[in-house]
Design a protein around this motif. Sequence first.
Motif, PDB file in Angstrom:
ATOM      1  N   UNK A   1       0.840  -1.194   0.000  1.00  0.00           N
ATOM      2  CA  UNK A   1       0.000   0.000   0.000  1.00  0.00           C
ATOM      3  C   UNK A   1       0.879   1.249   0.000  1.00  0.00           C
TER       4      UNK A   1
ATOM      5  N   UNK B   1      -0.080  21.413 -10.591  1.00  0.00           N
ATOM      6  CA  UNK B   1       0.406  20.567 -11.684  1.00  0.00           C
ATOM      7  C   UNK B   1       1.111  19.344 -11.110  1.00  0.00           C
TER       8      UNK B   1
ATOM      9  N   UNK C   1      -1.374  16.763  -9.836  1.00  0.00           N
ATOM     10  CA  UNK C   1      -2.027  16.003 -10.909  1.00  0.00           C
ATOM     11  C   UNK C   1      -1.068  14.956 -11.471  1.00  0.00           C
ATOM     12  N   UNK C   2       0.188  15.362 -11.701  1.00  0.00           N
ATOM     13  CA  UNK C   2       1.175  14.402 -12.214  1.00  0.00           C
ATOM     14  C   UNK C   2       1.333  13.229 -11.244  1.00  0.00           C
TER      15      UNK C   2
ATOM     16  N   UNK D   1      -0.915  11.961  -9.160  1.00  0.00           N
ATOM     17  CA  UNK D   1      -2.045  11.034  -9.230  1.00  0.00           C
ATOM     18  C   UNK D   1      -1.982  10.183 -10.491  1.00  0.00           C
ATOM     19  N   UNK D   2      -1.654  10.813 -11.629  1.00  0.00           N
ATOM     20  CA  UNK D   2      -1.625  10.026 -12.864  1.00  0.00           C
ATOM     21  C   UNK D   2      -0.513   8.989 -12.819  1.00  0.00           C
ATOM     22  N   UNK D   3       0.608   9.336 -12.172  1.00  0.00           N
ATOM     23  CA  UNK D   3       1.707   8.376 -12.077  1.00  0.00           C
ATOM     24  C   UNK D   3       1.283   7.157 -11.270  1.00  0.00           C
TER      25      UNK D   3
ATOM     26  N   UNK E   1      -1.794   6.038 -10.599  1.00  0.00           N
ATOM     27  CA  UNK E   1      -2.820   5.268 -11.298  1.00  0.00           C
ATOM     28  C   UNK E   1      -2.216   4.468 -12.439  1.00  0.00           C
ATOM     29  N   UNK E   2      -1.340   5.114 -13.211  1.00  0.00           N
ATOM     30  CA  UNK E   2      -0.769   4.458 -14.377  1.00  0.00           C
ATOM     31  C   UNK E   2       0.053   3.238 -14.008  1.00  0.00           C
TER      32      UNK E   2
ATOM     33  N   UNK F   1      -3.719  -3.922  -6.193  1.00  0.00           N
ATOM     34  CA  UNK F   1      -4.908  -3.087  -6.359  1.00  0.00           C
ATOM     35  C   UNK F   1      -4.552  -1.609  -6.374  1.00  0.00           C
ATOM     36  N   UNK F   2      -5.439  -0.813  -6.937  1.00  0.00           N
ATOM     37  CA  UNK F   2      -5.346   0.639  -6.814  1.00  0.00           C
ATOM     38  C   UNK F   2      -6.059   1.013  -5.535  1.00  0.00           C
ATOM     39  N   UNK F   3      -5.341   1.620  -4.581  1.00  0.00           N
ATOM     40  CA  UNK F   3      -5.961   2.018  -3.325  1.00  0.00           C
ATOM     41  C   UNK F   3      -6.341   3.484  -3.420  1.00  0.00           C
ATOM     42  N   UNK F   4      -7.624   3.728  -3.531  1.00  0.00           N
ATOM     43  CA  UNK F   4      -8.074   5.101  -3.714  1.00  0.00           C
ATOM     44  C   UNK F   4      -7.784   5.925  -2.464  1.00  0.00           C
ATOM     45  N   UNK F   5      -7.827   5.285  -1.271  1.00  0.00           N
ATOM     46  CA  UNK F   5      -7.586   6.073  -0.075  1.00  0.00           C
ATOM     47  C   UNK F   5      -6.125   6.485   0.016  1.00  0.00           C
TER      48      UNK F   5
ATOM     49  N   UNK G   1      -5.882   9.484  -2.179  1.00  0.00           N
ATOM     50  CA  UNK G   1      -6.471  10.696  -1.601  1.00  0.00           C
ATOM     51  C   UNK G   1      -5.601  11.258  -0.487  1.00  0.00           C
TER      52      UNK G   1
END
Lengths: 299, 288, 278
Positions: A52, A100, A103-104, A106-108, A110-111, A122-126, A129
Motif C-alpha cells: 500500500x 500541476x 495532478x502528475x 495522481x496520474x503516475x 494510477x498508471x 490493487x489501486x488504493x483510492x484512499x 487521496x
Amino acid sequence: MEQIVFGIGITALTGALATIAGSAEDTESNIGSQGDPNSQVQLAPQMGFVHRIFNKAIAGEPPAYGLWCALGAGLAWAFMAMQVNAVLAIVIGCVLAVLVQGVYATTAYLGRTASLAKFGQPVYVDVLKSMTSVTMAHAFIAIFCVVTLCHLINGALGHPFPLPLLGLIWGIALGAAGSATGNPYYGKERQYQNQKFGAGVPISASGNIVRYAEAGERNSLDNGWFTAKIGGSASGVCFGLIVFLELWRTILFEKVSAGWGAIVVGILMILIFTVADRYIEVWARKNYGPYTEAKEASS
Amino acid sequence: MSVKIEVIEGGIPHQKIMIGGLVSTLVCLYLTYLNVLTKTEMFAFFGGLAMITALIWGSHTIKVLCSYGIGTGVPSAGMIAFGSGVIAMLLATKFAPVMGIPTAPIVALVLAAVIGFILGYISNNILNMKIPAMVQALTEMAVVGALSLMGFAALITGGFSFAGLTPIKIVVTSQGLVPTSQYSFLGGGLIAVAFLLGAIAIQHPFNACLGPGWKQDRMLMLTAECGFLSMIVAAFMSFAFISTGSAMISLLVAILGWAYTYNQYICLSKRDAASWLDAKPIPEMEGH
Amino acid sequence: MSAVAAKPQAGGAMNPTAMAVGVVMLVIILALCWYVSPGAGLMALVGVIIGGVLIGFGTHFVPVGGAPAAMGQAPGIATGVAMLAAGAGLAGLFGGAWAAEQGLVIATLTGGVGGGLMMAITCMMVNFVYVFGMGIPAASGKVANDPITGDSQKEFKSQGTEGHGLPFVSFVGGVIGGFLGGAGGTLIYYQLLKLYEATLPTMIGVPLVQVMPIAIAAAGMFAVGLFLVNAVLTAYNITGTIEGPHDPKFKRWPRAIVASAVASALCGLVAILIVVPM
C-alpha cells in the motif's frame, strides 16, 4: 562596503531558504516514493509482495523539480510582468505549479498500479487521496523556497539570468542534491528495514520491501517522520551549503584579484570538503571494521 | 534489478500515429497563423493543440524506443528530444513567410529531423548502442521537440516569428521609461519553462504506464491529459503577452480539455486495474 | 514476452568506421561555419565544441549507481547520470554566468569551481548519510584497492552486494566531473553570449543594452540544451551507471569525445546560424 553587507544578508537568507527547500524536497520525494528507490516499489508486486505504498513515478527528482521550480518561477515572472506584487506573484505561481505536481502524482500512481494488474496489485483510492495532498504540501514549501531564492538572486543580487531560467537551474540542482543524499537512506533503511542494519541489501532480497509496519500496514505518510530523522536534514544542509557557499564566495571575493579570489576560495572549499569526506570514510573503516577478515574475503 | 520493459503488441501502429501526429501538428500551427491574417490573437489556442498532438506522437515514439531496453532511463529520451528541438526551433522562427505562407514550421521540421538523424547515428554507431529503432526514434523525437516548442511559443505569444518572441517593450524603471526586451518570451526566459513542460510531458505517459499491463489507449489518453495540463499553465503565462480575451479562450479550451481527458484517464485506469479498493487491507497472496 | 530482439551488448567496442564518419562530419560542420561566418562565428563554434567535449568527458567521471545504489547494492550516487551531471554543471554555469564580464578564463574557471564545489558537497553528504545514517562504510566493487588511497575494498563490501557508498576515488571523480561539466557549460554559454552581443544589435537594429536579455536568455537556454544532449549521450555511452574513473567502463571515453564533438558542433552551428544574416 554596504553593498557587500547587503549581499551577505541576502546570501544568508537564500542559504536558509535553500536548506528548508532541500529538506522539504527530500521529505516530499520519500512520501511519494519518487526516484531510484521507486524501482523497488514497482518491483515488489512483480515478486508477489503487494503493498500500500504510493508509487509516484514522475521521471527522477532533478527533472521533476526542475519543472516545478521553473514553472513556479515562470508563472511568478508572468504575474510580475502584469504588475502584480512580487510576493503575491510568487505565491500564486507556486500554488499553480504545485497543482500541476499533484495532478502528475495522481496520474503516475494510477498508471503504474493499473499496469501491474497482472500481479494483483490493487489501486488504493484512499492512498491516492491521503498521499497526494501531503506531497503537494511539502512540494509547495520546496518550490516556494526555490522560487523565492531565485527571485532574490535575480532581483537583489543582480544575476543576469531571468527568473524562469534560474528556476530551472536551481530546481535541477535541488533535485540532484536531494536525490543523491536522500535516496539511499529511504531505499535501504526504510524500504528494507527488515534487512540487517549496517550492510547493503543483498541482491537476493530485491523486491521484498517492508509492507507491514508499526501500526498495521506500512503507509507512505510515515516516511515523512522517518525522513525527518536524518535524511531530510542532510539533504537540507547539502543544498543549503551549495547555494550559500556558491553565493558567499562570489559576493565576498569576486572583486579580489579581478575574479581570481573567488576561484581560489572555491578551490579551498573543495579541499576542505575532500578532507571532511576522507575523515568520514576513514572513521567508518576504523569504527565499523570490515565485514569479514581481509584474507578470507571473497569477491 | 531494474523494471522490466516489455513489448506489447496491438493497438494503432506507430506509423499511423506518427503521420496523424505530424499532420495535425502542422495544421494547428498553421491555424495559429490566422492571428496574423486577422490581426487578432484569438487563435493562439491552436498552438496549444499543436503541442498536444505533437506530444501524443512523441510519447508513442518513446514507447517504441524504450521497448528495446536502452539501459538508461526513460526521462533521458525526453531531455535529448527537447534539447535538440529547442535549438532547431529557435533557428526556424527566423524564417519569414514566403508569399504569405509561413515557412517556419516546415523549416523546424526539416532542421530538427536532420539534427535528430545525426544524433541517432551518433548513438547507434559511434556509441555502439545498435538499437534498430534508434535513428528513426531520435529523428522523430527531435521533430516533436521542435514542433511542440513552437506550439508553446504560439500559444503564449500568439505567433512563432523571431520578432514575435523578442519584442522590445518600454517599461517604467527607476531611470524612467526604458525600452528593453526583458519582457519577451525569449528575453524573459519563458522558453526554459516550455522546454521542461514539454520534456516531462513527453516522457511521463510511457514512464507512468510502464509495466506488463501497458495499454496503448490509456497511455495516449494520459499524453493528452499532460498536454492539456501544460496548456493550462502556459495559458496562465500567456496573460502577460496577449490580450486577456484571447488568453481566456486558451485557458477555457485547456481546462475543458484537461477535465475531459483526466476523467477518461481515471476511467481507463479503473478498467485496467486489478481492483479498485478504498481503505482495504493488503490482499492475501499465497506464499507471501 | 521479452524485450524485442535482444540487442547485442553495447560493450566497450569501438566502431572505427563510425568514428571516422564522425570526424568527417565534424570537419564538414566546421567548414560550413567558416563559410557562413568566418571569424566570430567560427571561434564561437570551436568554443562550443570544446565545451561540449568537456561536458561529455567530464560526465564519465561522475559516480552514478542508479537504482541499486539506492539500496546499498552498488557504489555511486543514486540518481540518473544525465541529471546529476546536469545539476552540477548548471550550478557551475550559474556561477560562470555571473563572472562572464570578467573574461573567458575567469568565467570558465569560476563555472568549473562552482560545479566541482557542488559535487564535493553532494558527495560528502552522500558518504555522511551512508556512514552516520545507515552505518555502511564505502566500498568499491570494481577494484581490489582504491587507486588513490590504497585502501583495500573487498572486506568492506557487504555480502551479496556490489559495493556501496563513495570510495575516495569516486569522490575525486565526482569533483573532477563537476568541474569539467561546469567549465564546459560555461564555455558554451560564454562563447554564444559574446557572439550574440556582437551580432544581435545589428540584426534587430537596437542598442546592445536593449537586447542583452535576449542574448543572455538565448545563450543560457542553448547551454542548458547542449548540456542535456551531451549528458544523455554520455549516459548512453556508459549504459546508465559507472563507479567513477576506476571503472572499466571509463575506458569507453574516446567514443564519447567524438560523439559529443559532433553533437555539439551540429547544435552549435544551428545556434550560430540564428545571428548570421541569410
